[in-house]
Every structure is written in C-alpha cells, then in structure tokens.
Design an enzyme around this catalytic site. Sequence first.
Site, short mmCIF file in Angstrom:
data_model
loop_
_atom_site.label_atom_id
_atom_site.label_comp_id
_atom_site.label_asym_id
_atom_site.label_seq_id
_atom_site.Cartn_x
_atom_site.Cartn_y
_atom_site.Cartn_z
N SER A 189 0.83 -1.29 0.02
CA SER A 189 0.16 -0.08 0.00
C SER A 189 0.73 1.31 0.06
O SER A 189 0.36 2.34 -0.24
CB SER A 189 -0.98 0.06 0.99
OG SER A 189 -0.47 -0.74 2.25
N HIS A 216 -2.74 -2.76 -6.21
CA HIS A 216 -3.09 -2.27 -4.75
C HIS A 216 -4.64 -2.33 -4.67
O HIS A 216 -5.32 -1.58 -5.11
CB HIS A 216 -2.85 -0.84 -4.72
CG HIS A 216 -2.97 -0.39 -3.12
ND1 HIS A 216 -3.39 1.01 -2.94
CD2 HIS A 216 -3.16 -0.86 -2.07
CE1 HIS A 216 -3.51 1.04 -1.49
NE2 HIS A 216 -3.44 -0.01 -1.12
N GLU A 254 -6.16 -0.15 -7.79
CA GLU A 254 -4.97 0.71 -8.41
C GLU A 254 -4.02 -0.16 -8.98
O GLU A 254 -3.39 -1.07 -8.34
CB GLU A 254 -4.24 1.57 -7.25
CG GLU A 254 -5.10 2.71 -6.59
CD GLU A 254 -4.20 3.64 -5.75
OE1 GLU A 254 -4.38 4.83 -5.80
OE2 GLU A 254 -3.62 3.07 -4.90
N ASN A 297 -3.68 6.67 -1.13
CA ASN A 297 -3.09 6.86 0.15
C ASN A 297 -2.47 8.25 0.22
O ASN A 297 -2.20 8.82 1.15
CB ASN A 297 -2.27 5.71 0.45
CG ASN A 297 -2.91 4.38 0.95
OD1 ASN A 297 -4.19 4.61 1.16
ND2 ASN A 297 -2.36 3.27 0.99
P1 NAI Z 1 -1.75 -9.83 7.40
O1 NAI Z 1 -0.69 -9.59 8.29
O2 NAI Z 1 -2.99 -10.02 7.68
O3 NAI Z 1 -1.26 -10.83 6.40
C1 NAI Z 1 0.30 -11.03 5.80
C2 NAI Z 1 0.39 -12.55 5.65
O4 NAI Z 1 1.52 -12.66 4.98
C3 NAI Z 1 0.48 -13.26 7.16
O5 NAI Z 1 -0.46 -14.47 6.91
C4 NAI Z 1 1.86 -13.77 6.97
O6 NAI Z 1 2.16 -14.91 7.72
C5 NAI Z 1 2.16 -13.81 5.61
N1 NAI Z 1 3.62 -13.74 5.29
C6 NAI Z 1 4.66 -13.04 5.96
N2 NAI Z 1 5.81 -13.38 5.12
C7 NAI Z 1 5.81 -14.06 4.40
C8 NAI Z 1 6.59 -15.03 3.24
N3 NAI Z 1 7.49 -14.81 3.29
N4 NAI Z 1 5.88 -15.91 2.71
C9 NAI Z 1 4.39 -16.15 2.82
N5 NAI Z 1 3.68 -15.55 3.44
C10 NAI Z 1 4.27 -14.53 4.49
O7 NAI Z 1 -1.58 -8.35 6.46
P2 NAI Z 1 -2.45 -7.65 5.45
O8 NAI Z 1 -3.36 -6.64 6.16
O9 NAI Z 1 -3.16 -8.74 4.69
O10 NAI Z 1 -1.37 -6.82 4.50
C11 NAI Z 1 -0.66 -7.64 3.58
C12 NAI Z 1 -0.36 -6.64 2.31
O11 NAI Z 1 -1.25 -5.80 1.87
C13 NAI Z 1 0.78 -5.56 3.11
O12 NAI Z 1 1.59 -5.27 1.97
C14 NAI Z 1 -0.35 -4.36 3.19
O13 NAI Z 1 0.38 -3.23 3.20
C15 NAI Z 1 -1.23 -4.46 2.11
N6 NAI Z 1 -2.43 -3.89 2.11
C16 NAI Z 1 -3.19 -4.17 3.42
C17 NAI Z 1 -4.32 -3.45 3.27
C18 NAI Z 1 -5.30 -3.44 4.69
O14 NAI Z 1 -6.04 -2.61 4.81
N7 NAI Z 1 -4.75 -4.36 5.34
C19 NAI Z 1 -4.96 -2.54 2.11
C20 NAI Z 1 -4.16 -2.61 1.05
C21 NAI Z 1 -3.00 -3.32 0.92
#
Ligand code: NAI
Length: 746
Positions: free
Chosen positions: A468, A489, A501, A539
Amino acid sequence: MMDESRVTSHESRAEGDAAVESQRPDTGSPQDSRLATHESPSNAFTLDNQAGIAVVTFDLPGQPVNKLTSAARLELEGLLNQLREDDTVRGVVLISGKPDNFIAGADIEEFTALTTQAQAERLSFEGQETVSRVETFHKPIVAAINGACLGGGLELALACHYRIATDHPKTQLGLPEVQLGLIPGAGGCQRLPRLIGARAALDMILTGRAERAAKALRLGLVDEVVSRSILRQVASAAADRLARQGAPQRNSPGSWLLDRTTTGRRLVYRESRKQILKKTGGHYPAPLAALEAVRVGLEQGVAAGLAEEHRAFGELAVGDVSRKLVQIFFATTALKKDDGIPPGKATPRQIRRLAVVGSGFMGAGIAGTAVLNVEVDTRLKDTELTRVGKGLKTAQALLSERLERRRLTRPQYERLSALLSGAVDYAGFRQADLVIEAVFEDLEIKRRVLAEVEAQVRSDTIFATNTSTIPIRQIASQAKRPERILGMHFFSPVEKMPLLEVIPTLATSPDTLVTAVRFGRRMGKTVIVVADRPGFWVNRILSPYLNETGHLLQEGVPIERIDRVMTAFGFPVGPVALLDEVGLDVAEKAGAVMQDAFGERMRPAGTLSRMLGATRLGRKNGQGFYKYKKGHKAGVDRSVYQLLGVHPAEADPELIERRLLYAMLNEAAMACAEDVVRSPRDGDIGAIFGIGFPAFRGGPLRMIDDLGAGRVVETLYQLQEQFGERFRPAASLLEMSRGSRRYYPA
Ligand code: NAI
C-alpha cells in the site's frame, strides 16, 4: 384485459388522458423534438408475424445493449399503430435481439443534453405516454425478458400485459434510477407498487437494486420463468392464450395491513423516509422524490402520481447531484474499456492460474474474490500451515456467503470451492500465470518473496505486489524480470471495495500492464492506472487528511465531533473511525513512509505513536479511539484524551471541515500535477471508490472546479496563516487560479 396492476385501463384511459394532458409540461413548442426524431428512425425493431402473433424484436443497431432512445421509442409507437390496424395480428411479443440484454434503460446520453427542467420534464412525460400506449394497447403484449431489464426497460415491461423472464444469471430486473440521482420517470413509480405492493416496490426503487428472475417471480414482478432456449416459444404461446382468454387474474399484492390500507401505507412511507435520511444524510434528493411520487400515486390516483413523477424527474435531471452521479457513471463506463494504455499497443495474456503469497487479511480476500468472480484456479501460500488454513477458510467463507444468499447454486459452490488450494511451499507456482504478493508491509520481506517466486515461476509469469505504500520499483530493484512486475493495490475488504490501483514501473511491459488491468476488471473492480509514487493516488491524498485529524485530536477536538462533521459532509465513516479500521500501526507506518517521501508537509502529529505506545491498534485489538464490544463499535473511549494529554473542548465544525477537506484537496492538486493519475477523471473515481469521497460532490478535483481554484487558494492561504506551512497552496492551484483554468471543461 383488466387487471388490478394496471395504472390505466380502457375505461379509465379517457379520464386519465385528460388529467395527464392538463399536466403536460409546457416547453414552448411541444411537437418539435418529436418531429425531428421521426425523421431519423432508429431501425431498431423488426416484426415477424407468425400465425397472428407479432414478434417485435428490439435490436438497437451498433450498440451492445438496447437503450430506449427517443428515436427507438417513437419507432416502437409507430409499430404499435401499425399493429393496431392489422387485423391479422391477435397478440404481440416484445423480445430483444441482443444475446444477454433485454433493455438496459433509457439513453443516459440524452439526459446530459437536457438544459432546462422543462425539457427534462417533457422527456419523462413522453416516456410515460409511450408506456401508457403499450398498457392500453387493445391486443395483449407479452414481454419476453432475457438479460438486463432495467430502468425504462422495466417500466416498459411493467406496462406489458404479461412478463416472462429467463433463468439466465444475466436476467435481472430493476429500477436503478436513484443511483443516477433520478427517479423512474416513465410510470415505474406507479406501476411497480400496484403490481408487487408498496413495500416491495419501494425497496426496489429506493435502493435501485436489481432482482434475478426467481426472486422476481416470488415478488410477482414476472409471471413465468423459463429457460432461454424456449423463451420466444413460450411467450408466443402466452400471447395467443391471452388473446383468447384475456389477462390472468392477479391477487392483490403485499400484506393487507401495510400495502392495502391507508394507515398501513402511511407507516411504510414514514419508515422509508427515516431509512432514506439515515442512509443519505439528506444529501441525495432522488430517493425522497421517488417516495413522494409513489405516495402521491397511491393516495391521489395515477394521473396525479404520473404528474408528480415527471415533475420530480425534470427537477432532478438538471440538478447538481444527478449531474455528478451521471458523470461518475460515464467515467466508470469509460474505465471499463480503458486498459491504461492506448488500444493496440499491448496484448493481454490469459490468466488461467493465480497464486497468492501471504494468506492474511488481504491475501485471503484477493483469493476468494478471484475464485468467485474470475473462476480461476487459485493457490494460497503462507509460512505456516495454520495461516494457510485460516486464509483458505476466509476465502471459502466468501463462497459460502453467496451460497446462503442463493447467488450460487450448490454445484457452482462445489465447483468454485475446488479451485481453492493452499500450501506452505511454492508447489504449483510453475503453473501460475499471475502471482499476487500480499505479505507483511516490509521491503526486505517483499524483496525476498519476489526472489523466491522468480526462482519458481515461468519466465512469463506476472508478479504483482499489493503493497500500500512501498514504491514498486524498490521492490523490483533486484528482480530478474522487472518487465513482469507491477503493483496491484486492492482495498480492504477486497470483496466489497470497488477500486483497484494498478501501478506499473518504468520497466513494466505494456503486456504485463494490460493483463493486470483486465484481470482486475474481471475481479469486478474499477481499475485506475496510477504512477509509482509514494502512496500512489488514494493513500497519497488520504495521508494529509488523516494527519490533520491527528492535529485536531492533539488540540483536544472531541473524537465524535470530528467524525460527525465529516460524515455530515458525506463520507461514509469519519476519519477517526477510519484510523481505527485501518489499524493504527498500519496508519503510522504509512505515515512515516509519506513523511520520508514528502518531508515536513506530511509530518504526523504524533497522535498515533502515543496511541501505539499504549498498544492501541484500533478495531483489530478492540482498543482504538473507540471502544469495541464483540467487534462492534461501542462509543468513544474517553480515556484516550488522557493518553493524548488533552481536555476535550468543542470546536467550530466549519473549521474542522475546512482543515480536513482542504488538506485533501491541496494534496490532490499536487499529486494530479505530478501525473500520479492519468486524468482528473481517474483521480475523482479513485477518491470516490477508494476512500468514499462523497459521490454527490463529484470527487476532490471536481470540487476544486466547482469552488474555483482562486477560492481554494484563498482558503488555503488563510489556513496556512493560521496553522502553518502544511497548508501552503499547491503551485498548480496558483497557476490554475491565475489562468482561470479548470480540471474539466466548464
Ligand atoms: P496480514 O498480516 O493480515 O497478512 C500478511 C500475511 O503474510 C501473514 O499471514 C503472514 O504470515 C504472511 N507472510 C509473511 N511473510 C511471508 C512469506 N515470506 N511468505 C509467505 N507468507 C508470508 O497483512 P495484510 O493486512 O493482509 O497486508 C498484506 C499486504 O497488503 C501488505 O503489503 C499491506 O500493506 C497491503 N495492504 C493492506 C491493506 C489493509 O487494509 N490491511 C489494504 C491494502 C494493501
């Protein structure tokens, strides 16, 4: 041919005509436009008389869907005159020649050409006239509906004497006018309540929601549901039957108390009004106008109802809110055809298999939405089995919810479920055409994941990161195949948020870009292609708005006051509640990235670090600016004020609004000048669909035009004087104000 659902009948027609005639909108020369369109027939209808049943096929030339243009409407009227005189014709079937569209509605382009209320009223009035002619036609007319039957299309079908719909998923019936800031203006507010009852009709009209055939049958909106292959046959047989036996008897619709007594209906109107005001905050006049047109029709008779309908339609069609909503409609329609690159410059690739790395909140949402909407084989990967399991369960829940809501049949559900799989290794990644990465927001982790993925996949596999805030080129800096890398995104929750995006870097190939855009669209998203700048578009413009919220909180402005001011402005949630939703840790991290990139202007107020110091993460740990009980917001947490070291004190709502709004407008102007978005259109759509910027205001850039760049600059100068450099007006705004320039043509 009598039936209770009809708003006019042979017997009442003369009286109704006189009443309607006296209400005819006065536009100077009533026949001019009719004559003009008569001269250019639309050639949209063909006629096929088979054993006394005339099948009228509507197929608007050169258009993917049928629209009831004025020319088409007049052609239909001419055809009806012809059929009236033809003694060999006993009944009529109205059917579409388009593969999966009956009639999509009126021609919205025609609305934009209207300049006066009187013209708009007349357009509605003439629509009512055509539709009434269908209803009072002395031979039975059967609507044979396959595909979308919306707006004016449904109003026409409602006037037919019998309706048959196909069970095809694309067959949907609805009156979506309120979504364009309008009301059904061709008798829909009169006929629908009479056919299915006031409550059910208001539910459809006020939400604009379309119903599938099975539900339409339950509501009494259609008389039969058949498969597409036999539609024409069954409709012809129905027309023949009606010609011999007359129209079927229909039961009075709805409940006796609420639909058929004045007192009951009054209750329904009151409740509807309350609901509308709660939902729209009084910003959208169309639902209230539709309610009034229904009410007048039911309480004072059809003629009065029709008159109210065309009057209100006229007023709304040239009003500001409808103009804005129509502009948004055209913008999203244009975006559906816009690949982010000139046509012919790239070749989209087929995505047959998808892999998602990171099965957390976003990864699971992306996987579930892709399976649901694209029906693509999807593999989820995470580091631990329990996480994979959790992600699969979350993705699966999206399918289960559709099954429960009967949007999926059991076999469809089983088939889609089988498309989802998961693992802790990269098994199966070689087959993936697209990999979407949604791991933690950490540059090193993202780079590592990219390297691991590149070692596993084919050389033509596309890699998209859902970061993001981190610039895509940084993630891709050590990539083997940078031309296959870009950002996708998504917004949370993925299944609900309509925006995506897509962010190419300078190295991204055109084929990669167009493939990602098309895939996003198939996932059901409105896609904007934005530049690889920190925060991208959404953002970026959100950041100063949330920072300003932090400043207000640090000054002791009450939490609920800030949120109430911005929801009254038209945002679906206030900025403090939004921070809780996003997560204070995520917001702080994003804030730091933005400050790094843009310096002092984006320096956070320090509110979030204070909150995080007390491990307040927002909704996710049940502790934020608000309290949470069982996941539901349960009032402001007043202990926050102590944590922030402030005493809450009332503040001027106008100033709160001005500070928050102008922080965003100014940033939008700067980002637009840096070409973060390709056009003001994309910028406004991004703000509306990504942040919930009030649609009736048209978006931040449209708002700058409406206010005038000069006035925006003046206000920013005042804010700068009072609150500091962060409000220094964007250079582009100064330039625009000097040259009286705008983002959109006046
Ligand atoms: P989250 O913490 O819920 O999920 C991340 C997942 O990635 C976890 O299950 C973790 O175990 C896994 N992970 C970490 N390292 C890994 C690896 N080496 N291989 C495989 N899996 C791995 O985080 P979330 O909220 O889903 O965010 C994920 C991405 O999406 C981030 O880059 C965030 O900035 C982006 N994002 C998040 C939004 C939100 O509102 N939460 C909105 C838009 C984008």
